[in-house]
Design a protein around this motif. Structure first.
Motif, short mmCIF file in Angstrom:
data_model
loop_
_atom_site.label_atom_id
_atom_site.label_comp_id
_atom_site.label_asym_id
_atom_site.label_seq_id
_atom_site.Cartn_x
_atom_site.Cartn_y
_atom_site.Cartn_z
N LEU A 295 38.24 47.89 60.07
CA LEU A 295 39.40 48.63 60.57
C LEU A 295 39.20 49.05 62.03
O LEU A 295 40.11 48.91 62.84
N ARG B 128 39.69 46.18 64.36
CA ARG B 128 41.09 45.76 64.44
C ARG B 128 41.91 46.76 65.26
O ARG B 128 42.73 46.36 66.10
N TRP C 194 48.20 54.55 59.68
CA TRP C 194 47.94 53.26 59.06
C TRP C 194 47.84 53.36 57.54
O TRP C 194 48.15 52.40 56.83
N ASN C 195 47.43 54.52 57.02
CA ASN C 195 47.29 54.68 55.57
C ASN C 195 48.25 55.73 55.01
O ASN C 195 48.05 56.25 53.92
N ARG D 128 50.06 47.54 60.52
CA ARG D 128 49.39 48.17 59.36
C ARG D 128 48.81 47.12 58.42
O ARG D 128 47.70 47.28 57.91
N LEU D 129 49.56 46.07 58.19
CA LEU D 129 49.04 45.01 57.33
C LEU D 129 47.82 44.35 57.95
O LEU D 129 46.85 44.04 57.26
N PHE E 164 45.71 45.74 59.97
CA PHE E 164 44.60 46.68 59.83
C PHE E 164 43.96 46.59 58.44
O PHE E 164 42.78 46.86 58.26
N LYS E 165 44.78 46.21 57.46
CA LYS E 165 44.31 46.13 56.08
C LYS E 165 43.88 44.72 55.69
O LYS E 165 43.80 44.38 54.51
N ASN E 166 43.60 43.88 56.69
CA ASN E 166 43.07 42.53 56.47
C ASN E 166 44.08 41.57 55.84
O ASN E 166 43.69 40.65 55.12
N ALA E 167 45.35 41.77 56.10
CA ALA E 167 46.36 40.88 55.54
C ALA E 167 46.26 39.49 56.15
O ALA E 167 45.82 39.30 57.28
#
Length: 310
Positions: A18, A21, A152-153, A188-189, A191-194
């Protein structure tokens, strides 16, 4: 629906953390801003005649910048980010005050819609301009990265409220809101490894709800400050290239509002590929003060996200 011509999955790297990124996004924003400022308001033909392929952070441009200097895209992001760090959230009055102070500093560049919004706040004390169908500029989107990092969360409705609180100080327009929120969702995606396909799904969903954003047509060259053309150029560059450098070189050589297309493409590519994907020679060319500010704010905004959700 738009389908990327790249092998999307090959670039996905869930091992990127995170922090890498988020830092990639903030430094990517600044790098894209500095790179694109040189070609802002030029046509692709003029860029080819002057630079062949523009791929160096060298300053100049219509603003006569020093090498590594950034414009309002990065400066307003840093102003917004600082208020979020101080308040622990997006507080509209604090943000409006920060923007007002920034304008008082006589920035090298400021958009007309941004200027009108800040003057409106100064004269009325109101932190939202009236909704206006003609205010679909890219000025709220270009500075929105600190919201993505700090929220982000968070729940989606919290992020949307925060985004509109800062956006509507200067830009109150449904089309601009939709584009800005799509970029925030993509960040956001990332950041979440999408996977890249998931980000493409968001872009295609934006097109489904706002057909003007269609980006599967001919290449968008010389994009204006209208957020639709800005994001069409960004999406085409991001989904048709497989690495940070190629995305940035593609988008800034389209000319037009190149500092902003560069900034938004840079934050998106930086979030997806991580800070290590940004060429070191671009980071070295970036203003040292700007680089340090982006780094410090990234970690402070992540701390805000951590504290506010616990």
């Amino acid at each position: 629906m738009f389908a990327s011509t790249t092998t999307q999955q090959s670039a996905d790297n869930p091992s990127i953390g995170l922090e890498q990124r988020a830092l990639g996004a903030y430094l990517g924003l600044a790098v894209g801003d500095a790179l694109g400022a040189t070609t802002e308001f030029l046509t692709p033909r003029e860029i080819r005649e002057k630079h062949d392929v523009h791929n160096r952070i060298c300053g100049g441009g219509w603003l006569h910048l020093k090498s590594g200097q950034v414009t309002d895209d990065t400066e307003m992001s840093l102003a917004l980010g600082q208020t979020i760090i101080e308040k622990g959230e997006v507080e509209a009055k604090a943000v409006a005050e920060a923007f007002s102070e920034w304008m008082r500093s006589k920035p090298v560049d400021i958009g007309n819609t941004v200027r009108r919004g800040i003057v409106h706040y100064r004269n009325s004390g109101e932190t939202s301009v009236q909704e206006n169908e003609f205010d679909a500029g890219n000025g709220a989107c270009m500075r929105s990265l600190p919201v993505a990092i700090a929220y982000w969360n968070a729940r989606w409705d919290e992020l949307v409220a925060a985004s509109r609180a800062q956006s509507h100080i200067t830009h109150h327009n449904k089309q601009a809101d939709a584009g800005t929120e799509a970029i925030l969702q993509m960040l956001r995606l990332a950041f979440k490894n999408a996977a890249k396909q998931e980000l493409l799904d968001i872009a295609n969903s934006l097109v489904e709800s706002h057909r003007a954003y269609r980006f599967n047509r001919r290449s968008v060259d010389n994009p204006s400050g209208w957020i639709v053309e800005t994001l069409q150029a960004v999406f085409q560059s991001f989904f048709n290239n497989d690495d940070f450098e190629s995305i940035l070189v593609d988008v800034v050589n389209r000319g037009g509002d190149a500092d902003t297309t560069g900034a938004i493409a840079g934050m998106l590519a930086g979030a997806f590929y991580g800070v290590d994907a940004i060429p070191n020679y671009w980071l070295k060319a970036l203003s040292k003060d700007v680089r340090i500010s982006c780094e410090k704010q990234t970690f402070a905004l992540l701390e805000v996200a951590n504290e506010s959700r616990h």
